[in-house]
Design a protein around this motif. Sequence first.
Motif, PDB file in Angstrom:
ATOM      1  N   ILE A 137       0.843  -1.207   0.000  1.00  0.00           N
ATOM      2  CA  ILE A 137       0.000   0.000   0.000  1.00  0.00           C
ATOM      3  C   ILE A 137       0.877   1.256   0.000  1.00  0.00           C
ATOM      4  N   LEU A 138       1.891   1.279   0.845  1.00  0.00           N
ATOM      5  CA  LEU A 138       2.762   2.453   0.922  1.00  0.00           C
ATOM      6  C   LEU A 138       3.532   2.672  -0.372  1.00  0.00           C
ATOM      7  N   CYS A 139       4.037   1.569  -0.977  1.00  0.00           N
ATOM      8  CA  CYS A 139       4.778   1.702  -2.239  1.00  0.00           C
ATOM      9  C   CYS A 139       3.860   2.207  -3.359  1.00  0.00           C
ATOM     10  N   THR A 140       2.610   1.721  -3.372  1.00  0.00           N
ATOM     11  CA  THR A 140       1.666   2.170  -4.399  1.00  0.00           C
ATOM     12  C   THR A 140       1.387   3.670  -4.266  1.00  0.00           C
ATOM     13  N   LEU A 141       1.121   4.099  -3.062  1.00  0.00           N
ATOM     14  CA  LEU A 141       0.869   5.527  -2.828  1.00  0.00           C
ATOM     15  C   LEU A 141       2.101   6.370  -3.132  1.00  0.00           C
ATOM     16  N   SER A 142       3.286   5.843  -2.773  1.00  0.00           N
ATOM     17  CA  SER A 142       4.521   6.590  -3.023  1.00  0.00           C
ATOM     18  C   SER A 142       4.765   6.763  -4.510  1.00  0.00           C
ATOM     19  N   LEU A 143       4.603   5.673  -5.295  1.00  0.00           N
ATOM     20  CA  LEU A 143       4.784   5.786  -6.751  1.00  0.00           C
ATOM     21  C   LEU A 143       3.761   6.747  -7.353  1.00  0.00           C
TER      22      LEU A 143
ATOM     23  N   GLY B 181       2.312  -6.574  -6.505  1.00  0.00           N
ATOM     24  CA  GLY B 181       2.908  -6.409  -5.180  1.00  0.00           C
ATOM     25  C   GLY B 181       2.232  -7.291  -4.139  1.00  0.00           C
ATOM     26  N   ILE B 182       0.884  -7.353  -4.185  1.00  0.00           N
ATOM     27  CA  ILE B 182       0.161  -8.222  -3.247  1.00  0.00           C
ATOM     28  C   ILE B 182       0.551  -9.683  -3.463  1.00  0.00           C
ATOM     29  N   LEU B 183       0.624 -10.100  -4.725  1.00  0.00           N
ATOM     30  CA  LEU B 183       0.986 -11.496  -5.032  1.00  0.00           C
ATOM     31  C   LEU B 183       2.398 -11.811  -4.541  1.00  0.00           C
TER      32      LEU B 183
END
Length: 340
Positions: free
Chosen positions: A88-94, A123-125
């Motif tokens: 979640i954090l990486c998705t928001l950061s990108l 990422g979840i997988l």
Amino acid sequence: MRATDIVRKDKEQPAGLMRLLHGAEMRRWRKPVIGYVLTFPTVALATVLVMLMKYYWPRFYFPGATMLLAIVLVALLWGIGPALLSVILCTLSLDYFYISPEYQIGFPRWNGLIQILPFFLIGILIAIISGQREAARRRALFAEHALKEHADNLEQANQELIEVNEMKDQFISMASHELKTPITTIRGQAQLMLRRLTKQKELSQEFADVRTALEKIDEQTYRLSALVDNLLDLGSIRAGKIELRPGRCDLCEICRSVVDEQCLLTGRVIEVELSEDTVMVAAVSDRLSLVGTNLVSNEIKYSPDGSPVNVSVVTQENTPRLTVQDFGQGIETDQLKHIC
């Protein structure tokens, strides 16, 4: 230490061992609670690396690769929960730092969703697979340590049992040798007195009773001497020091000698049926005689007083067969399977 103490000790150790290994395997800094906290600086570091690559290599087309490495690292160190948080954090950061503002996810526009959704799903997988593989690896490592420690405990217990068994064999050997001397002395004195009384032509009732008592002493010391010999033989067999040299011997003659001896010692009726022909077998005469003595004495011991015991030696299809039969209660049917 008794054998039961060794077995009990071995049974009590696995529970404590499992707790000890679990504590050693799960380091404090690798607990999931710590992972949730450290996920934030890990994602922040990955974001800084992505921005540096974007600055020095404007045509850098794989910003998600660095983020995925951060997700894998979190999954391997702290498990699935912190790894999902890192996704979640990486998705928001990108979405915030790398994607252009016109394509960012926001309300009411969702134009950048199609760009960021594949990274989120991948990422979840990766987080689930990496976390599960690391958990399985740790469980396997934990089981390996537990099995190794358990094997070491079993080896130690086995060694202690071997030492106890050797001490038992030494005790039996020493006791047997120590018993041999007084038994031989008692029997020798009894036989000496019997020979002196036998030379007397006429004996008073008192001396006749003495001779009867001496005969019983001679018989019982003979049996006791045989028991001591059996103990010595058992110790020698267990130690591998006894050497058997079979030869040709007459089975009928051995059985006849055994029956005469048991009739004299017990006074019981033993019916004998021997083959008319000589039955020669390849065996150790003394050992075969001991087997016959044990069989007949057991039949006498476990049969009612006054009932006969039958001993027969026949040849069936060129095979000698020794049969000893009594008329006692016998062995329970459900216990016959335990007899070898």
